[in-house]
Motif scaffolding. Structure first.
Motif, short mmCIF file in Angstrom:
data_model
loop_
_atom_site.label_atom_id
_atom_site.label_comp_id
_atom_site.label_asym_id
_atom_site.label_seq_id
_atom_site.Cartn_x
_atom_site.Cartn_y
_atom_site.Cartn_z
N PRO A 4 1.14 -11.74 -7.83
CA PRO A 4 0.62 -12.58 -6.74
C PRO A 4 -0.69 -12.08 -6.14
CG PRO A 4 2.97 -12.22 -6.49
CD PRO A 4 2.51 -11.29 -7.57
N ALA A 5 -0.92 -10.75 -6.20
CA ALA A 5 -2.13 -10.19 -5.60
C ALA A 5 -3.32 -10.18 -6.55
CB ALA A 5 -1.86 -8.76 -5.11
N GLN A 6 -3.08 -10.52 -7.83
CA GLN A 6 -4.15 -10.46 -8.81
C GLN A 6 -5.32 -11.36 -8.43
OE1 GLN A 6 -3.46 -7.70 -10.38
NE2 GLN A 6 -3.53 -8.47 -12.46
N LYS A 7 -5.00 -12.53 -7.92
CA LYS A 7 -6.04 -13.51 -7.57
C LYS A 7 -7.05 -12.92 -6.59
CE LYS A 7 -6.70 -18.03 -5.40
NZ LYS A 7 -6.04 -19.21 -4.77
N THR A 8 -6.54 -12.15 -5.65
CA THR A 8 -7.40 -11.58 -4.62
C THR A 8 -8.16 -10.36 -5.12
OG1 THR A 8 -5.96 -12.37 -2.86
CG2 THR A 8 -7.42 -10.54 -2.32
N LEU A 9 -7.49 -9.52 -5.90
CA LEU A 9 -8.06 -8.22 -6.23
C LEU A 9 -8.91 -8.18 -7.48
CD1 LEU A 9 -4.97 -5.97 -5.40
CD2 LEU A 9 -7.00 -6.34 -4.01
N LYS A 10 -8.74 -9.12 -8.40
CA LYS A 10 -9.40 -9.02 -9.69
C LYS A 10 -10.65 -9.88 -9.83
CE LYS A 10 -7.47 -8.17 -13.48
NZ LYS A 10 -6.74 -8.22 -14.77
N ARG A 11 -10.90 -10.78 -8.91
CA ARG A 11 -12.08 -11.63 -9.01
C ARG A 11 -13.26 -11.00 -8.30
NH1 ARG A 11 -9.74 -17.78 -7.96
NH2 ARG A 11 -8.32 -17.84 -9.76
N PRO A 12 -14.36 -10.76 -9.01
CA PRO A 12 -15.53 -10.11 -8.39
C PRO A 12 -16.03 -10.84 -7.15
CG PRO A 12 -15.76 -10.16 -10.78
CD PRO A 12 -14.55 -10.99 -10.45
N GLN A 13 -16.00 -12.20 -7.19
CA GLN A 13 -16.52 -12.93 -6.05
C GLN A 13 -15.67 -12.72 -4.80
OE1 GLN A 13 -15.38 -14.20 -8.87
NE2 GLN A 13 -14.26 -16.11 -8.62
N ASN A 14 -14.38 -12.41 -5.00
CA ASN A 14 -13.53 -12.13 -3.84
C ASN A 14 -13.82 -10.77 -3.24
OD1 ASN A 14 -12.26 -14.58 -4.07
ND2 ASN A 14 -10.41 -13.79 -5.05
N MET A 59 -6.12 -8.63 4.02
CA MET A 59 -4.80 -8.96 4.55
C MET A 59 -4.63 -10.46 4.72
SD MET A 59 -2.99 -7.64 8.07
CE MET A 59 -2.76 -5.98 7.46
N MET A 60 -5.66 -11.12 5.25
CA MET A 60 -5.62 -12.57 5.40
C MET A 60 -5.53 -13.25 4.04
SD MET A 60 -5.70 -13.54 8.60
CE MET A 60 -6.28 -13.15 10.26
N ASP A 61 -6.26 -12.72 3.06
CA ASP A 61 -6.20 -13.27 1.71
C ASP A 61 -4.77 -13.25 1.18
OD1 ASP A 61 -8.85 -13.91 1.49
OD2 ASP A 61 -9.43 -12.07 0.47
N MET A 62 -4.07 -12.13 1.40
CA MET A 62 -2.71 -12.00 0.89
C MET A 62 -1.73 -12.88 1.64
SD MET A 62 -2.27 -7.98 -0.12
CE MET A 62 -3.20 -7.30 -1.49
N ILE A 63 -1.94 -13.02 2.94
CA ILE A 63 -1.07 -13.90 3.72
C ILE A 63 -1.14 -15.32 3.20
CG2 ILE A 63 -0.74 -14.95 6.01
CD1 ILE A 63 -1.57 -12.29 7.24
N ASN A 64 -2.31 -15.72 2.73
CA ASN A 64 -2.50 -17.08 2.24
C ASN A 64 -2.30 -17.19 0.72
OD1 ASN A 64 -3.76 -19.02 4.49
ND2 ASN A 64 -4.50 -16.94 4.84
N THR A 65 -1.77 -16.12 0.10
CA THR A 65 -1.50 -16.15 -1.34
C THR A 65 -0.06 -16.55 -1.58
OG1 THR A 65 -3.14 -14.42 -1.79
CG2 THR A 65 -1.45 -14.80 -3.46
N PRO A 66 0.20 -17.62 -2.32
CA PRO A 66 1.59 -18.04 -2.60
C PRO A 66 2.37 -16.93 -3.30
CG PRO A 66 0.04 -19.77 -3.23
CD PRO A 66 -0.78 -18.56 -2.90
N GLY A 67 3.61 -16.74 -2.87
CA GLY A 67 4.47 -15.75 -3.51
C GLY A 67 4.47 -14.39 -2.83
N MET A 68 3.58 -14.19 -1.86
CA MET A 68 3.50 -12.90 -1.17
C MET A 68 4.32 -12.97 0.12
SD MET A 68 1.59 -10.73 -2.93
CE MET A 68 0.97 -9.49 -1.79
N THR A 69 5.42 -12.21 0.18
CA THR A 69 6.23 -12.14 1.39
C THR A 69 5.64 -11.09 2.34
OG1 THR A 69 7.68 -10.41 0.53
CG2 THR A 69 8.26 -12.70 0.00
N PRO A 70 5.99 -11.14 3.64
CA PRO A 70 5.47 -10.13 4.56
C PRO A 70 5.76 -8.70 4.12
CG PRO A 70 6.43 -11.95 5.78
CD PRO A 70 6.75 -12.20 4.34
N GLU A 71 6.96 -8.44 3.60
CA GLU A 71 7.30 -7.09 3.17
C GLU A 71 6.48 -6.68 1.96
OE1 GLU A 71 11.31 -4.37 2.60
OE2 GLU A 71 11.44 -6.54 2.37
#
Length: 416
Positions: A157-167, A297-309
């Motif tokens: 679920p976190a790949q979208k945020t962490l692996k894209r250079p533009q992000n 943190m905001m990116d992850m909150i808005n990422t589908p599949g990412m729970t608070p924990e």
């Protein structure tokens, strides 16, 4: 030559601006039983035949301790020297007990390549027993202790945020501000003392900016690098974690004082993450999140599949993982530049020509700093970021230099 070759490197590593101009550093056993390396690799030999320390030096946990001070000249903080001793004594391959597991040390690039090409779809890393014990039984374990498909599913679920250079590029201006504050701290005396503590201060502040979207207050211009409470917990965490790798794990049977301190340190950092996560969630109730906003943190909150924990654990993992490695990378880069003043001057000229005197550094500026990237890579070549190399656990039997290395053995690629 320092700076030999320029390969593709991380474009998001922010070197404190112009700090190379003020960096001023000072240069500053008994043999265990040996076996000769068999040069004939045409006849496969068993794992037992792999050269390395023998006798009591093969005992779990105790064996390694007997190869360190006060029994030999090797310090636990300088395992690279022990690795050099292994290379000189046993040749391009050897085995040794480290903790409870067998480790195979490789010292030839081609052999290391063979080992890594056999790591499988899901590379497996040796687990850290102390972290495993801490996260045991928790509903959402840390990604740092997971393996195989579980690790991939937790990370996906976190790949979208962490692996894209533009992000990631949107964080550069904010990290640039951290670097500017760090440089300003040393402008008056033009010298840094007690490395790597100042670099740990910088990496902690940068990691807080990246992970939590705010400043942690670790850069204290008064000179006290322990002014921020989080720095004390960060240093304590790494100190206990490092010692646990080569000590008897008494904490498995009862809560030792050291383990209680470890829990205190990691609990403090998780409490910080949970607090910032709750703040961010409350903030989102009153506004709409902008995808261009530099807030992981905001990116992850808005990422589908990412729970608070999951978010909390992931951010703590990311926060911790970048601190020591970044601090040590900077420390050795500054050390190498101090030892090579002509290269330091050449890098200083490049920085002065390409980096604006004020304001944030942009991605375009980083792309115009090839010699900086070359210096960083050369520093990595001279002093590998991890003292005993990159580690993998074999998932199948393989042949290395004529020896059969069985599944489940950890292989460390040591380039010395």
């Amino acid at each position: 030559m320092f700076g030999r070759g320029i390969d593709r490197m991380s474009r998001y590593y922010i070197l404190p601006r112009r700090l190379v101009s003020v960096c001023s550093l000072c240069n500053g056993g008994r043999n265990v039983t040996t076996n000769a390396v068999n040069a004939d690799t045409s006849i496969p030999r068993s794992f037992q035949d792999v050269p390395g320390p023998t006798g009591i030096y093969q005992w779990p946990f105790i064996g390694l301790r007997l190869q360190l001070k006060p029994f030999t000249r090797f310090k636990i903080t300088r395992l690279d020297q022990l690795m050099m001793h292994y290379k000189n004594q046993y040749g391009p391959i050897c085995k040794a007990r480290m903790g409870k597991r067998w480790m195979v040390f490789l010292f030839e690039p081609s052999v290391i390549e063979t080992a890594f090409r056999n790591e499988g779809r899901y590379p497996q890393r040796p687990s850290i027993m102390l972290l495993e014990h801490y996260f045991k039984g928790q509903s959402c374990p840390s990604v740092s202790i997971l393996q195989g498909s579980e690790w991939m599913e937790m990370r996906r679920p976190a790949q979208k945020t962490l692996k894209r250079p533009q992000n990631l590029s949107k964080f550069i201006p904010h990290l640039s501000e951290v670097a500017d504050d760090f440089v300003d701290k040393f402008k008056e005396n033009n010298i840094m003392k007690d490395l790597p503590l100042p670099c740990l201060e910088y990496s902690t502040e940068g990691a807080g900016t990246l992970c939590f979207g705010l400043r942690l207050g670790c850069i204290n211009k008064g000179g006290d690098v322990t002014a921020a409470p989080i720095l004390e917990h960060v240093r304590g965490f790494f100190g206990i974690l490092g010692k646990s790798l080569y000590s008897v794990p008494w904490y498995l049977w009862y809560d030792t004082p050291s383990y209680r301190q470890f829990v205190e340190h990691i609990t403090f950092m998780r409490r910080i993450a949970d607090g910032h996560l709750q703040r961010a969630k409350e903030e989102l109730k009153n506004r709409t999140f902008d995808n261009d906003e530099a807030n992981l943190m905001m990116d992850m909150i808005n990422t589908p599949g990412m729970t608070p924990e999951m978010i909390s654990n992931y951010l703590v993992d990311l926060f911790i993982a970048g601190l020591d490695s970044t601090a040590m990378a900077l420390t050795f880069l500054f050390y190498q530049l101090a030892r090579n003043p002509d290269k330091q001057e050449k890098l200083f000229v490049e920085v002065c020509e390409q980096v604006p005197p004020s304001g944030p550094i942009s991605e375009d500026v980083l792309n115009r700093l090839p010699y900086l990237k070359a210096c960083l890579k050369e520093s990595f070549r001279l002093v590998f970021p991890v003292s005993i190399g990159s580690t993998r656990v074999l998932q199948k039997d393989i042949q290395l230099l004529g020896y059969t290395i069985p599944k489940g053995v950890s292989n460390i690629g040591c380039l010395i």
